[in-house]
Design an enzyme around this catalytic site. Structure first.
Site, PDB file in Angstrom:
ATOM      1  N   GLU A  13     -53.676   6.009  39.157  1.00 22.67           N
ATOM      2  CA  GLU A  13     -53.324   6.013  40.298  1.00 22.67           C
ATOM      3  C   GLU A  13     -53.070   6.815  41.568  1.00 22.67           C
ATOM      4  OE1 GLU A  13     -49.391   2.859  39.506  1.00 22.67           O
ATOM      5  OE2 GLU A  13     -49.745   4.290  37.910  1.00 22.67           O
ATOM      6  N   ARG A  31     -38.366   0.055  40.727  1.00 21.59           N
ATOM      7  CA  ARG A  31     -38.524  -1.661  41.295  1.00 21.59           C
ATOM      8  C   ARG A  31     -39.033  -2.058  39.328  1.00 21.59           C
ATOM      9  NH1 ARG A  31     -43.631  -1.849  42.590  1.00 21.59           N
ATOM     10  NH2 ARG A  31     -44.938  -3.077  41.290  1.00 21.59           N
ATOM     11  N   ASP A  57     -40.370  -5.612  37.807  1.00 20.97           N
ATOM     12  CA  ASP A  57     -41.022  -6.653  37.908  1.00 20.97           C
ATOM     13  C   ASP A  57     -40.368  -7.870  36.823  1.00 20.97           C
ATOM     14  OD1 ASP A  57     -41.950  -5.487  39.944  1.00 20.97           O
ATOM     15  OD2 ASP A  57     -43.907  -5.132  38.470  1.00 20.97           O
TER      16      ASP A  57
END
Length: 316
Positions: free
Chosen positions: A28, A261, A263
């Site tokens: 990433e 976060r 998901d």
């Protein structure tokens, strides 16, 4: 997870000299460089003495020589989101943003995260851990098709495939195996996809994700212009509040704090299913945490400032 107390800062000099850690060596890397550049620009616009560092294997020497006061971690994936840099910064005694070693290591490992969620009674899809293409075929018999095949220790949907037919087993296996990670297989949940951002341990408004692609993959996340991000997410207020509380509990279960976060999917029967945790989410122009922050009146500059505040008070 202990509740993080927010230390409110009004003077940028209170942060001292800040290293914005970006890049790194994970799959990433490119996304991290974009995130880091955005964070660096926002901090400097706010008067913070911030310096961008493309973190390589010599990053600790760079931090020591630079006499930094704290680090803003924008490293995505392995080496930056998995507890490695957090542990190294702990040894240096250098404060940093976001979650600590434990939550970072757990959140980067989808398998361990699911095991913890299952252990505390939080909903996550059933799964198999597979070590060969033959085991993938056996998992399909047990879990049914379609399947999600994914590396356990990658982010940004790297290495993820949807399998609708046994003829796709080999390609899905090879794609996931190329990531040098244990491979997780789950039923493909039909329904709506949501993401829940957290800031100072408060769950922000949910975002519903819609893409014309097969699923919300790397291209949909970072390059496509036809991905739709809906906030308000369209759920009845009471249901959204329930899901935001689920997001908060899911993040707390892995000891996450500061910001992050979670998901999740909601299937066609209305059942939520937790998918994964992100302890250092993206901060690019396509990223989700800044969108959720805007929904509560926070600009990108406000958001990065508040994330930097998490380096002042560490909990648990």
């Amino acid at each position: 997870m202990q509740q993080t107390r927010r230390d409110v800062v009004t003077d940028p000099t209170a942060f001292g000299k800040v290293a914005v850690l970006m890049g790194g060596w994970s799959a990433e890397r490119d996304v991290s460089l974009k995130s880091g550049a955005a964070v660096l620009a926002a901090l400097r616009a706010g008067g913070v003495d911030a310096h961008g560092i493309d973190a390589d294997r010599n990053v600790l020497s760079v931090l020591t020589a630079g006499k930094f006061d704290r680090a803003f971690i924008v490293l995505h994936g392995r080496g930056g989101e998995d507890g490695e840099i957090q542990g190294a910064l702990e040894i240096l005694g250098l404060p940093y943003t976001g979650s600590g070693v434990l939550a970072s290591a757990l959140g980067m490992d989808k398998l361990r995260t699911k095991q913890i969620w299952s252990g505390v009674g939080l909903p996550t899809p059933p799964y198999h851990l597979v070590e060969s293409q033959a085991e993938l075929a056996a998992a399909a018999v047990d879990l049914g098709l379609p399947l999600a095949v994914k590396p356990s220790r990658e982010g940004s949907s790297i290495g993820v495939s949807r399998v609708d037919d046994p003829a796709q087993f080999q390609a899905a296996w090879e794609r996931a195996a190329a990531c040098d990670s244990p491979i997780l297989v789950e039923p493909w949940i039909q329904g709506q996809e949501y993401t829940g951002a957290l800031l100072h341990d408060e769950a922000l408004p949910l975002i519903r994700l819609e893409t014309p692609r097969e699923f919300y993959d790397y291209e949909a996340k970072y390059h496509a212009n036809d991905t739709r991000y809906l906030c308000p997410c369209g759920l009845p207020p009471e249901q959204e509040l329930e899901l935001r509380e689920l997001v908060r509990r899911a993040y707390a279960a892995v000891d996450g704090h500061g910001w992050g976060r979670v998901d999740l999917l909601v299937d066609e029967q209305g059942q939520p299913w937790l998918l994964e945790v992100n302890t250092v989410p993206g901060m690019t122009d396509h990223s989700l945490v800044p969108m959720a922050a805007r929904a509560v009146g926070l600009s990108f500059g406000d958001l990065v400032w508040r994330i930097l505040e998490t380096s002042l008070t560490r909990s648990g």
